[in-house]
Design a protein around this motif. Structure first.
Motif, PDB file in Angstrom:
ATOM      1  N   ALA A 128       0.885  -1.192  -0.053  1.00 23.92           N
ATOM      2  CA  ALA A 128      -0.068   0.024  -0.027  1.00 23.92           C
ATOM      3  C   ALA A 128       0.821   1.234  -0.022  1.00 23.92           C
ATOM      4  CB  ALA A 128      -1.002   0.156   1.192  1.00 23.92           C
ATOM      5  N   ALA A 129       2.121   1.408   0.826  1.00 25.84           N
ATOM      6  CA  ALA A 129       2.701   2.480   0.798  1.00 25.84           C
ATOM      7  C   ALA A 129       3.407   2.777  -0.393  1.00 25.84           C
ATOM      8  CB  ALA A 129       3.894   2.282   1.887  1.00 25.84           C
ATOM      9  N   TYR A 140       3.517  -3.746  -7.414  1.00 29.68           N
ATOM     10  CA  TYR A 140       3.640  -5.248  -8.320  1.00 29.68           C
ATOM     11  C   TYR A 140       4.566  -6.031  -7.690  1.00 29.68           C
ATOM     12  CZ  TYR A 140      -0.168  -4.011 -11.451  1.00 29.68           C
ATOM     13  OH  TYR A 140      -1.338  -3.722 -12.235  1.00 29.68           O
ATOM     14  N   LYS A 141       5.865  -5.722  -7.649  1.00 25.47           N
ATOM     15  CA  LYS A 141       6.868  -6.644  -7.385  1.00 25.47           C
ATOM     16  C   LYS A 141       6.752  -7.012  -6.194  1.00 25.47           C
ATOM     17  CE  LYS A 141      10.539  -4.657 -10.466  1.00 25.47           C
ATOM     18  NZ  LYS A 141      11.705  -4.079 -10.552  1.00 25.47           N
ATOM     19  N   PHE A 142       6.391  -6.086  -4.989  1.00 22.66           N
ATOM     20  CA  PHE A 142       6.254  -6.839  -3.573  1.00 22.66           C
ATOM     21  C   PHE A 142       5.027  -7.779  -3.374  1.00 22.66           C
ATOM     22  CE2 PHE A 142       9.019  -3.116  -2.408  1.00 22.66           C
ATOM     23  CZ  PHE A 142       9.865  -3.813  -1.497  1.00 22.66           C
ATOM     24  N   LEU A 143       4.100  -7.430  -4.318  1.00 23.68           N
ATOM     25  CA  LEU A 143       2.822  -8.327  -4.456  1.00 23.68           C
ATOM     26  C   LEU A 143       3.267  -9.853  -4.951  1.00 23.68           C
ATOM     27  CD1 LEU A 143      -0.141  -8.459  -4.177  1.00 23.68           C
ATOM     28  CD2 LEU A 143      -0.467  -7.869  -6.425  1.00 23.68           C
ATOM     29  N   SER A 153      -4.312  -7.286   0.274  1.00 23.57           N
ATOM     30  CA  SER A 153      -3.177  -7.040  -0.682  1.00 23.57           C
ATOM     31  C   SER A 153      -3.261  -6.357  -2.020  1.00 23.57           C
ATOM     32  CB  SER A 153      -2.253  -8.156  -0.795  1.00 23.57           C
ATOM     33  OG  SER A 153      -2.168  -8.968   0.441  1.00 23.57           O
ATOM     34  N   TYR A 154      -4.090  -6.944  -2.446  1.00 24.35           N
ATOM     35  CA  TYR A 154      -4.628  -6.314  -3.890  1.00 24.35           C
ATOM     36  C   TYR A 154      -5.343  -5.208  -3.880  1.00 24.35           C
ATOM     37  CZ  TYR A 154      -3.431 -10.704  -6.234  1.00 24.35           C
ATOM     38  OH  TYR A 154      -2.811 -11.879  -6.776  1.00 24.35           O
ATOM     39  N   ASN A 155      -6.202  -4.717  -2.619  1.00 27.73           N
ATOM     40  CA  ASN A 155      -6.886  -3.498  -2.525  1.00 27.73           C
ATOM     41  C   ASN A 155      -5.811  -2.501  -2.335  1.00 27.73           C
ATOM     42  OD1 ASN A 155      -9.133  -4.788  -2.803  1.00 27.73           O
ATOM     43  ND2 ASN A 155      -9.667  -4.671  -0.513  1.00 27.73           N
TER      44      ASN A 155
END
Length: 225
Positions: A128-129, A140-143, A153-155
């Motif tokens: 989110a940050a 995207y990479k952290f996800l 997470s997606y939100n």
């Protein structure tokens, strides 16, 4: 119904309040969104002879994030290091949230990677940050690195892209979610409304209704505004 002034008065009558009593007052003010009162009580605790545990720090770091008090939050971070609480996952999560809202991004990344036992909140907070500060690709990479991303997470990613990114990308992420909730849809609808793309906002609102997603007041107010 008793007020916080009554609780404050009772607290002041206690000869030697312990850390649980202090935390009850601080967290109570935070839950009531009286963040400056929470900070005031924390300062009193800091000047006392009581040895604070992690809970007051969690509450006061949350208060700092809500008030965008970067410098104060940073100084409290230093206190957690001195007291050996910097390896606490819950404290680290509060710091990630704080720096993600009002601090340099390098602070966010450093705290995240220094957190030994990362939990789902740690991952969701840094996603989110990153997204909310415009670092969409890094979000995207952290996800993708996250062991088991959830809807939150997606939100975090959806909300960030909806604020500063391409709306077509937002819709793509939404469509890839197995069970998007009302927050997922609200971010997309708000993103279209904020760009004056009202027809697409209404279209997403209708799709949300057809999928029987529970709508809250925020959804209706966004459309009506």
């Amino acid at each position: 119904m008793h007020s916080f002034s009554d609780a404050h008065a009772l607290f002041d009558e206690i000869p030697q309040p312990n850390v649980v009593t202090w935390n009850t007052m601080i967290s109570g003010y935070v839950h009531a969104s009286q963040f400056r009162n929470a900070l005031s009580f924390f300062m009193r605790l800091d000047r006392s002879h009581v040895c604070a545990n992690a809970f007051p720090f969690m509450s006061v770091l949350f208060a700092c994030s809500k008030l965008s008090l970067f410098k104060l939050g940073s100084s409290i971070h230093c206190k957690t290091v001195k007291l050996g609480m910097d390896d606490s996952t819950v404290v680290a999560n509060c710091l990630i949230d704080l720096y993600g809202k009002c601090g340099p991004m390098e602070h966010v990344v450093r705290v995240f990677f220094e957190t030994v036992e990362k939990d789902v909140i740690s991952w969701n907070s840094i996603i989110a940050a990153r997204a909310n500060n415009g670092y969409i690709e890094l979000a995207y990479k952290f996800l993708n690195l996250m062991p088991n991303p959830d809807t939150v997470s997606y939100n975090g990613l959806i909300n960030g892209i909806a604020r500063v990114g391409n709306m077509e990308d937002v819709v793509h992420v939404l469509s890839s979610l197995p069970n998007p909730n009302s927050s997922s849809w609200n971010s997309v609808i708000s993103g279209f409304v904020n760009r004056n793309r009202t027809r697409e906002a209404l279209d997403m609102f209708c799709k949300m209704h057809l999928k029987n997603v529970e709508m809250d007041e925020f959804t209706f107010s966004t459309i009506l505004d």
